[in-house]
Design a protein around this motif. Structure first.
Motif, PDB file in Angstrom:
ATOM      1  N   VAL A 137       8.860  18.296 -12.674  1.00  0.00           N
ATOM      2  CA  VAL A 137       9.667  17.081 -12.759  1.00  0.00           C
ATOM      3  C   VAL A 137       8.774  15.885 -13.067  1.00  0.00           C
ATOM      4  N   ALA A 138       7.556  15.876 -12.531  1.00  0.00           N
ATOM      5  CA  ALA A 138       6.650  14.742 -12.749  1.00  0.00           C
ATOM      6  C   ALA A 138       6.220  14.625 -14.205  1.00  0.00           C
ATOM      7  N   GLU A 139       6.227  15.737 -14.952  1.00  0.00           N
ATOM      8  CA  GLU A 139       5.894  15.672 -16.385  1.00  0.00           C
ATOM      9  C   GLU A 139       6.926  14.868 -17.166  1.00  0.00           C
ATOM     10  N   ARG A 140       8.178  14.937 -16.737  1.00  0.00           N
ATOM     11  CA  ARG A 140       9.283  14.330 -17.479  1.00  0.00           C
ATOM     12  C   ARG A 140       9.776  13.007 -16.887  1.00  0.00           C
ATOM     13  N   THR A 141       9.314  12.644 -15.716  1.00  0.00           N
ATOM     14  CA  THR A 141       9.773  11.409 -15.060  1.00  0.00           C
ATOM     15  C   THR A 141       8.580  10.601 -14.575  1.00  0.00           C
ATOM     16  N   ALA A 201      17.480  12.743 -16.579  1.00  0.00           N
ATOM     17  CA  ALA A 201      18.015  11.652 -15.760  1.00  0.00           C
ATOM     18  C   ALA A 201      19.191  12.146 -14.924  1.00  0.00           C
ATOM     19  N   THR A 202      20.050  12.937 -15.519  1.00  0.00           N
ATOM     20  CA  THR A 202      21.190  13.498 -14.789  1.00  0.00           C
ATOM     21  C   THR A 202      20.711  14.409 -13.662  1.00  0.00           C
ATOM     22  N   GLN A 203      19.721  15.252 -13.958  1.00  0.00           N
ATOM     23  CA  GLN A 203      19.180  16.163 -12.942  1.00  0.00           C
ATOM     24  C   GLN A 203      18.553  15.382 -11.791  1.00  0.00           C
ATOM     25  N   LEU A 204      17.871  14.311 -12.113  1.00  0.00           N
ATOM     26  CA  LEU A 204      17.231  13.510 -11.060  1.00  0.00           C
ATOM     27  C   LEU A 204      18.272  12.811 -10.193  1.00  0.00           C
ATOM     28  N   ARG A 205      19.380  12.435 -10.760  1.00  0.00           N
ATOM     29  CA  ARG A 205      20.451  11.833  -9.950  1.00  0.00           C
ATOM     30  C   ARG A 205      20.981  12.846  -8.942  1.00  0.00           C
ATOM     31  N   TYR A 206      21.046  14.124  -9.333  1.00  0.00           N
ATOM     32  CA  TYR A 206      21.473  15.164  -8.396  1.00  0.00           C
ATOM     33  C   TYR A 206      20.437  15.394  -7.294  1.00  0.00           C
ATOM     34  N   MET A 207      19.170  15.166  -7.601  1.00  0.00           N
ATOM     35  CA  MET A 207      18.078  15.398  -6.637  1.00  0.00           C
ATOM     36  C   MET A 207      17.778  14.168  -5.781  1.00  0.00           C
ATOM     37  N   LYS A 208      18.576  13.133  -5.871  1.00  0.00           N
ATOM     38  CA  LYS A 208      18.286  11.848  -5.227  1.00  0.00           C
ATOM     39  C   LYS A 208      17.998  11.977  -3.729  1.00  0.00           C
ATOM     40  N   THR A 209      18.816  12.735  -2.994  1.00  0.00           N
ATOM     41  CA  THR A 209      18.616  12.828  -1.536  1.00  0.00           C
ATOM     42  C   THR A 209      17.307  13.533  -1.195  1.00  0.00           C
ATOM     43  N   GLN A 210      16.958  14.595  -1.930  1.00  0.00           N
ATOM     44  CA  GLN A 210      15.696  15.296  -1.654  1.00  0.00           C
ATOM     45  C   GLN A 210      14.498  14.406  -1.956  1.00  0.00           C
ATOM     46  N   ILE A 211      14.599  13.623  -3.028  1.00  0.00           N
ATOM     47  CA  ILE A 211      13.486  12.734  -3.375  1.00  0.00           C
ATOM     48  C   ILE A 211      13.321  11.642  -2.324  1.00  0.00           C
ATOM     49  N   LEU A 212      14.435  11.076  -1.859  1.00  0.00           N
ATOM     50  CA  LEU A 212      14.355  10.042  -0.818  1.00  0.00           C
ATOM     51  C   LEU A 212      13.770  10.597   0.477  1.00  0.00           C
ATOM     52  N   PHE A 216       0.834  -1.199   0.000  1.00  0.00           N
ATOM     53  CA  PHE A 216       0.000   0.000   0.000  1.00  0.00           C
ATOM     54  C   PHE A 216       0.873   1.255   0.000  1.00  0.00           C
ATOM     55  N   ALA A 217       1.963   1.233   0.771  1.00  0.00           N
ATOM     56  CA  ALA A 217       2.869   2.382   0.825  1.00  0.00           C
ATOM     57  C   ALA A 217       3.557   2.595  -0.526  1.00  0.00           C
ATOM     58  N   ILE A 218       3.947   1.511  -1.182  1.00  0.00           N
ATOM     59  CA  ILE A 218       4.571   1.636  -2.502  1.00  0.00           C
ATOM     60  C   ILE A 218       3.565   2.190  -3.511  1.00  0.00           C
ATOM     61  N   GLY A 219       2.337   1.718  -3.446  1.00  0.00           N
ATOM     62  CA  GLY A 219       1.291   2.262  -4.318  1.00  0.00           C
ATOM     63  C   GLY A 219       1.061   3.737  -4.066  1.00  0.00           C
ATOM     64  N   THR A 220       1.167   4.150  -2.805  1.00  0.00           N
ATOM     65  CA  THR A 220       1.032   5.566  -2.469  1.00  0.00           C
ATOM     66  C   THR A 220       2.145   6.382  -3.116  1.00  0.00           C
ATOM     67  N   VAL A 221       3.365   5.860  -3.077  1.00  0.00           N
ATOM     68  CA  VAL A 221       4.493   6.565  -3.700  1.00  0.00           C
ATOM     69  C   VAL A 221       4.291   6.656  -5.212  1.00  0.00           C
ATOM     70  N   MET A 222       3.892   5.553  -5.830  1.00  0.00           N
ATOM     71  CA  MET A 222       3.717   5.538  -7.290  1.00  0.00           C
ATOM     72  C   MET A 222       2.596   6.493  -7.731  1.00  0.00           C
ATOM     73  N   ASN A 223       1.500   6.513  -6.983  1.00  0.00           N
ATOM     74  CA  ASN A 223       0.354   7.339  -7.374  1.00  0.00           C
ATOM     75  C   ASN A 223       0.527   8.813  -7.016  1.00  0.00           C
ATOM     76  N   ASN A 224       1.365   9.130  -6.037  1.00  0.00           N
ATOM     77  CA  ASN A 224       1.559  10.519  -5.618  1.00  0.00           C
ATOM     78  C   ASN A 224       2.919  11.044  -6.053  1.00  0.00           C
ATOM     79  N   TRP A 225       3.397  10.587  -7.177  1.00  0.00           N
ATOM     80  CA  TRP A 225       4.708  10.996  -7.665  1.00  0.00           C
ATOM     81  C   TRP A 225       4.782  12.504  -7.876  1.00  0.00           C
ATOM     82  N   GLU A 226       3.718  13.100  -8.398  1.00  0.00           N
ATOM     83  CA  GLU A 226       3.709  14.548  -8.630  1.00  0.00           C
ATOM     84  C   GLU A 226       3.822  15.317  -7.318  1.00  0.00           C
ATOM     85  N   GLU A 227       3.211  14.819  -6.270  1.00  0.00           N
ATOM     86  CA  GLU A 227       3.297  15.463  -4.958  1.00  0.00           C
ATOM     87  C   GLU A 227       4.715  15.355  -4.392  1.00  0.00           C
TER      88      GLU A 227
END
Length: 181
Positions: A102-106, A128-139, A85-96
Motif C-alpha cells: 500500500v505504501a508504494e501506491r499511497t 483511493a477507494t481501497q484506502l477509504r475501506y481501510m480507514k479504520t485499520q489505518i487509524l 514530532f508524532a506527526i513526523g513519525t507518522v509521515m516517515n513511518n508510513w510503510e510500517e
C-alpha cells in the motif's frame, strides 16, 4: 616513611617486601580500612566516590552511549514539539503503518492540526477507494504508533492529474483516466 605511605596499602606492601629482603614467609602489612582508603587522596570526606559493580570494579555504565531518542526526548518535551514530532513519525513511518504494498501506491501529504485530519494521496482511483475501506485499520495503526487522539480522520484523495483544461477551444472527450493502475 611519610604519613601518606602509611595510608597507602601498596606503599605498605612494598615497604614490607623491602624489610623482608626477598625471604619467603615474610609478613605483609595489613590492608587499610575503607575509611582510611577514602582519605588517601587528601580530600577527607569530600572524596569522589564512584559506584562499583558487584565485583568491586568501577561501574562505567554512565559512559555507555545512549540512543538519539533518549537524548532528544527531553528537548522535545521542553519546547512543546511532541505533537509535531508524532506527526513526523507518522509521515516517515508510513510503510510500517500500512505495509509495503500500500505504501508504494499511497503517501501522506499533509496534516491539518485544527481538524486533526491526515490527507493521503493515492496513485490511482481504485487505490483511493481501497484506502477509504481501510480507514479504520489505518487509524488504529496510527494511534498505536503515535498515540491516541493524534489523527481523528483520514482524507483520501485520488491522483493529481494536473491542471484541468479551460476555455472554449478544447477537445471534449474522456480526458485523463487512471482506472487502469
Amino acid at each position: 616513611m611519610s604519613e601518606d605511605q602509611n595510608l597507602d596499602p601498596v606503599a605498605q606492601a612494598l615497604e614490607g617486601l623491602r624489610k623482608a629482603g626477598g625471604k619467603s614467609g615474610a609478613e605483609l602489612p595489613r590492608v587499610a580500612s575503607t575509611k582510611r582508603m577514602r582519605d588517601t587522596r587528601g580530600r577527607g570526606s569530600r572524596a569522589m566516590k564512584r559506584p562499583t559493580g558487584l565485583d568491586g570494579r568501577a561501574d562505567k555504565s554512565y559512559r555507555d552511549p545512549k540512543s538519539l531518542h533518549e537524548l532528544i526526548q527531553p528537548t522535545i518535551k521542553r519546547f512543546g514539539w511532541a505533537e509535531d514530532f508524532a506527526i513526523g513519525t507518522v509521515m516517515n513511518n508510513w510503510e510500517e503503518i500500512v505495509g509495503p504494498t500500500v505504501a508504494e501506491r499511497t503517501r501522506p501529504v499533509e496534516f491539518n492540526k485544527n481538524g486533526r485530519e491526515l490527507v493521503i494521496e493515492c496513485d490511482s482511483t481504485p487505490w483511493a477507494t481501497q484506502l477509504r475501506y481501510m480507514k479504520t485499520q489505518i487509524l488504529e495503526a496510527i494511534s498505536h504508533l503515535a498515540g491516541e487522539d493524534l489523527v481523528r480522520d483520514l482524507k483520501v484523495k485520488g491522483p493529481n492529474l494536473g491542471p484541468k483544461p479551460k476555455g472554449k477551444l478544447r477537445v471534449k472527450g474522456r480526458g485523463p483516466r487512471d482506472d487502469y493502475g
